[in-house]
Motif scaffolding. Sequence first.
Motif, PDB file in Angstrom:
ATOM      1  N   ARG A   1      30.044 -25.078  32.274  1.00  0.00           N
ATOM      2  CA  ARG A   1      30.960 -25.635  33.579  1.00  0.00           C
ATOM      3  C   ARG A   1      31.780 -26.959  33.443  1.00  0.00           C
ATOM      4  NH1 ARG A   1      27.062 -24.607  38.878  1.00  0.00           N
ATOM      5  NH2 ARG A   1      27.040 -22.314  38.882  1.00  0.00           N
ATOM      6  N   SER A   2      30.897 -27.908  32.778  1.00  0.00           N
ATOM      7  CA  SER A   2      31.666 -29.066  32.860  1.00  0.00           C
ATOM      8  C   SER A   2      32.322 -29.372  31.411  1.00  0.00           C
ATOM      9  CB  SER A   2      30.556 -30.325  33.033  1.00  0.00           C
ATOM     10  OG  SER A   2      29.656 -30.217  31.890  1.00  0.00           O
ATOM     11  N   ARG A   3      32.075 -28.233  30.480  1.00  0.00           N
ATOM     12  CA  ARG A   3      32.601 -28.319  29.037  1.00  0.00           C
ATOM     13  C   ARG A   3      32.100 -29.440  28.137  1.00  0.00           C
ATOM     14  NH1 ARG A   3      34.388 -23.853  30.311  1.00  0.00           N
ATOM     15  NH2 ARG A   3      36.435 -23.027  29.574  1.00  0.00           N
ATOM     16  N   ALA A   4      30.683 -30.086  28.596  1.00  0.00           N
ATOM     17  CA  ALA A   4      30.187 -31.188  27.929  1.00  0.00           C
ATOM     18  C   ALA A   4      29.227 -30.567  26.704  1.00  0.00           C
ATOM     19  CB  ALA A   4      29.353 -31.935  28.817  1.00  0.00           C
ATOM     20  N   MET A   5      29.368 -31.199  25.621  1.00  0.00           N
ATOM     21  CA  MET A   5      28.363 -30.864  24.620  1.00  0.00           C
ATOM     22  C   MET A   5      27.598 -32.098  24.046  1.00  0.00           C
ATOM     23  SD  MET A   5      29.149 -29.147  20.943  1.00  0.00           S
ATOM     24  CE  MET A   5      29.701 -27.405  21.438  1.00  0.00           C
ATOM     25  N   HIS A   6      26.233 -31.967  23.935  1.00  0.00           N
ATOM     26  CA  HIS A   6      25.490 -33.262  23.498  1.00  0.00           C
ATOM     27  C   HIS A   6      24.578 -32.572  22.355  1.00  0.00           C
ATOM     28  CE1 HIS A   6      26.450 -35.182  27.146  1.00  0.00           C
ATOM     29  NE2 HIS A   6      26.453 -33.988  27.872  1.00  0.00           N
ATOM     30  N   LYS A   7      24.425 -33.289  21.243  1.00  0.00           N
ATOM     31  CA  LYS A   7      23.601 -33.092  20.148  1.00  0.00           C
ATOM     32  C   LYS A   7      22.222 -33.389  20.782  1.00  0.00           C
ATOM     33  CE  LYS A   7      24.030 -35.334  16.177  1.00  0.00           C
ATOM     34  NZ  LYS A   7      24.114 -35.870  15.026  1.00  0.00           N
ATOM     35  N   VAL A   8      21.339 -32.522  20.556  1.00  0.00           N
ATOM     36  CA  VAL A   8      20.035 -32.742  20.961  1.00  0.00           C
ATOM     37  C   VAL A   8      18.707 -32.769  19.730  1.00  0.00           C
ATOM     38  CG1 VAL A   8      20.347 -31.799  23.081  1.00  0.00           C
ATOM     39  CG2 VAL A   8      19.423 -30.258  21.399  1.00  0.00           C
ATOM     40  N   TYR A   9      19.245 -32.062  18.470  1.00  0.00           N
ATOM     41  CA  TYR A   9      18.207 -32.207  17.611  1.00  0.00           C
ATOM     42  C   TYR A   9      18.896 -32.085  16.186  1.00  0.00           C
ATOM     43  CZ  TYR A   9      14.084 -30.887  14.919  1.00  0.00           C
ATOM     44  OH  TYR A   9      12.958 -30.778  13.778  1.00  0.00           O
ATOM     45  N   ASP A  10      18.327 -32.948  14.977  1.00  0.00           N
ATOM     46  CA  ASP A  10      19.252 -32.787  13.782  1.00  0.00           C
ATOM     47  C   ASP A  10      18.053 -31.944  12.952  1.00  0.00           C
ATOM     48  OD1 ASP A  10      21.427 -34.250  13.618  1.00  0.00           O
ATOM     49  OD2 ASP A  10      20.251 -36.009  13.793  1.00  0.00           O
TER      50      ASP A  10
ATOM     51  N   ASP B   1      35.893 -24.351   5.470  1.00  0.00           N
ATOM     52  CA  ASP B   1      35.803 -23.241   6.520  1.00  0.00           C
ATOM     53  C   ASP B   1      35.338 -23.412   7.921  1.00  0.00           C
ATOM     54  OD1 ASP B   1      37.000 -21.791   4.239  1.00  0.00           O
ATOM     55  OD2 ASP B   1      34.946 -21.335   3.559  1.00  0.00           O
ATOM     56  N   ALA B   2      35.358 -22.673   8.711  1.00  0.00           N
ATOM     57  CA  ALA B   2      34.434 -22.748  10.111  1.00  0.00           C
ATOM     58  C   ALA B   2      33.079 -22.593   9.865  1.00  0.00           C
ATOM     59  CB  ALA B   2      35.104 -21.839  11.038  1.00  0.00           C
ATOM     60  N   PRO B   3      32.231 -23.587  10.522  1.00  0.00           N
ATOM     61  CA  PRO B   3      30.789 -23.289  10.345  1.00  0.00           C
ATOM     62  C   PRO B   3      30.124 -22.161  10.819  1.00  0.00           C
ATOM     63  CG  PRO B   3      31.352 -24.850  12.422  1.00  0.00           C
ATOM     64  CD  PRO B   3      32.714 -24.243  11.449  1.00  0.00           C
ATOM     65  N   ASP B   4      28.891 -21.904  10.406  1.00  0.00           N
ATOM     66  CA  ASP B   4      28.191 -20.593  10.914  1.00  0.00           C
ATOM     67  C   ASP B   4      27.770 -21.401  12.238  1.00  0.00           C
ATOM     68  OD1 ASP B   4      28.457 -19.260   8.817  1.00  0.00           O
ATOM     69  OD2 ASP B   4      26.788 -19.777   7.812  1.00  0.00           O
ATOM     70  N   VAL B   5      27.936 -20.471  13.287  1.00  0.00           N
ATOM     71  CA  VAL B   5      27.423 -21.145  14.539  1.00  0.00           C
ATOM     72  C   VAL B   5      26.493 -19.796  15.116  1.00  0.00           C
ATOM     73  CG1 VAL B   5      28.102 -21.592  17.066  1.00  0.00           C
ATOM     74  CG2 VAL B   5      29.697 -22.334  15.231  1.00  0.00           C
ATOM     75  N   ASN B   6      25.191 -20.349  15.393  1.00  0.00           N
ATOM     76  CA  ASN B   6      24.160 -19.344  16.124  1.00  0.00           C
ATOM     77  C   ASN B   6      23.998 -19.764  17.404  1.00  0.00           C
ATOM     78  OD1 ASN B   6      23.956 -17.648  13.582  1.00  0.00           O
ATOM     79  ND2 ASN B   6      22.791 -19.077  12.801  1.00  0.00           N
ATOM     80  N   ILE B   7      23.747 -18.756  18.200  1.00  0.00           N
ATOM     81  CA  ILE B   7      23.383 -18.869  19.661  1.00  0.00           C
ATOM     82  C   ILE B   7      21.982 -18.875  19.747  1.00  0.00           C
ATOM     83  CG2 ILE B   7      23.318 -18.289  22.013  1.00  0.00           C
ATOM     84  CD1 ILE B   7      26.189 -16.934  21.368  1.00  0.00           C
ATOM     85  N   HIS B   8      21.210 -20.046  20.178  1.00  0.00           N
ATOM     86  CA  HIS B   8      19.942 -19.956  20.248  1.00  0.00           C
ATOM     87  C   HIS B   8      19.469 -19.322  21.645  1.00  0.00           C
ATOM     88  CE1 HIS B   8      18.112 -21.389  16.403  1.00  0.00           C
ATOM     89  NE2 HIS B   8      19.204 -21.773  16.228  1.00  0.00           N
ATOM     90  N   GLU B   9      19.909 -19.935  22.374  1.00  0.00           N
ATOM     91  CA  GLU B   9      19.340 -19.469  23.882  1.00  0.00           C
ATOM     92  C   GLU B   9      20.539 -19.617  25.084  1.00  0.00           C
ATOM     93  OE1 GLU B   9      16.637 -18.721  27.051  1.00  0.00           O
ATOM     94  OE2 GLU B   9      16.230 -18.828  24.836  1.00  0.00           O
ATOM     95  N   VAL B  10      20.860 -18.804  25.761  1.00  0.00           N
ATOM     96  CA  VAL B  10      21.781 -18.979  27.074  1.00  0.00           C
ATOM     97  C   VAL B  10      20.903 -18.949  28.319  1.00  0.00           C
ATOM     98  CG1 VAL B  10      23.865 -17.871  28.032  1.00  0.00           C
ATOM     99  CG2 VAL B  10      23.398 -17.821  25.559  1.00  0.00           C
ATOM    100  N   GLY B  11      21.417 -19.937  29.136  1.00  0.00           N
ATOM    101  CA  GLY B  11      20.769 -19.994  30.623  1.00  0.00           C
ATOM    102  C   GLY B  11      21.205 -18.732  31.376  1.00  0.00           C
ATOM    103  N   ASP B  12      20.749 -18.766  32.662  1.00  0.00           N
ATOM    104  CA  ASP B  12      21.090 -17.516  33.405  1.00  0.00           C
ATOM    105  C   ASP B  12      22.514 -18.076  33.900  1.00  0.00           C
ATOM    106  OD1 ASP B  12      18.502 -16.592  33.470  1.00  0.00           O
ATOM    107  OD2 ASP B  12      17.868 -17.592  35.484  1.00  0.00           O
ATOM    108  N   ASN B  13      23.312 -16.851  34.195  1.00  0.00           N
ATOM    109  CA  ASN B  13      24.652 -16.985  34.678  1.00  0.00           C
ATOM    110  C   ASN B  13      25.615 -17.602  33.530  1.00  0.00           C
ATOM    111  OD1 ASN B  13      24.378 -15.652  37.159  1.00  0.00           O
ATOM    112  ND2 ASN B  13      23.453 -17.575  37.952  1.00  0.00           N
ATOM    113  N   ALA B  14      25.053 -17.638  32.243  1.00  0.00           N
ATOM    114  CA  ALA B  14      25.735 -18.188  31.041  1.00  0.00           C
ATOM    115  C   ALA B  14      26.385 -19.393  31.578  1.00  0.00           C
ATOM    116  CB  ALA B  14      26.873 -17.265  30.781  1.00  0.00           C
ATOM    117  N   GLU B  15      25.281 -20.404  32.203  1.00  0.00           N
ATOM    118  CA  GLU B  15      26.119 -21.940  32.609  1.00  0.00           C
ATOM    119  C   GLU B  15      25.573 -22.650  31.458  1.00  0.00           C
ATOM    120  OE1 GLU B  15      24.017 -22.581  36.344  1.00  0.00           O
ATOM    121  OE2 GLU B  15      25.525 -21.199  37.687  1.00  0.00           O
ATOM    122  N   LEU B  16      24.714 -22.404  30.527  1.00  0.00           N
ATOM    123  CA  LEU B  16      24.387 -23.307  29.549  1.00  0.00           C
ATOM    124  C   LEU B  16      24.131 -22.603  28.060  1.00  0.00           C
ATOM    125  CD1 LEU B  16      21.237 -23.840  29.106  1.00  0.00           C
ATOM    126  CD2 LEU B  16      21.312 -24.365  31.129  1.00  0.00           C
TER     127      LEU B  16
END
Length: 134
Positions: free
Chosen positions: A98-107, A68-83
Amino acid sequence: MFSNGDIVLSRADVSGFYLVHVNELQLRIWLHIGGNGSLGDCSLVDTVSLHDMCANLRTSSATAAGGDAPDVNIHEVGDNAELAFLEMYGCVVYLDVRSRAMHKVYDLTAKGLCHCRINSFMMIWPPIFPALKE
């Protein structure tokens, strides 16, 4: 900022706010411009397919329980929804909208699942430190 995990409000430069909504692997960004206060003032600004982003991270959607699709939670959104910082597949990822780039920052560990809190802030780069006195 208001957040319940799948809907987050973000400040906009214009007289209004962004509403960021995640449903399964779709992130939708809406802009509400201040005015007469009716809901008709909302417009869809952007839609991001997180499924495509996960493929770039080499994270398969099949890793979710039962396919199934995973649970996705939004923790934080920057000003103007840029990140956005999202929690999915047991990790926290940074999404540059903006750049459509995703980086894993924490396990996330079992302990971290309950206590994960993200606060974003802006700073100058490179940082300028005062000179040391000799």
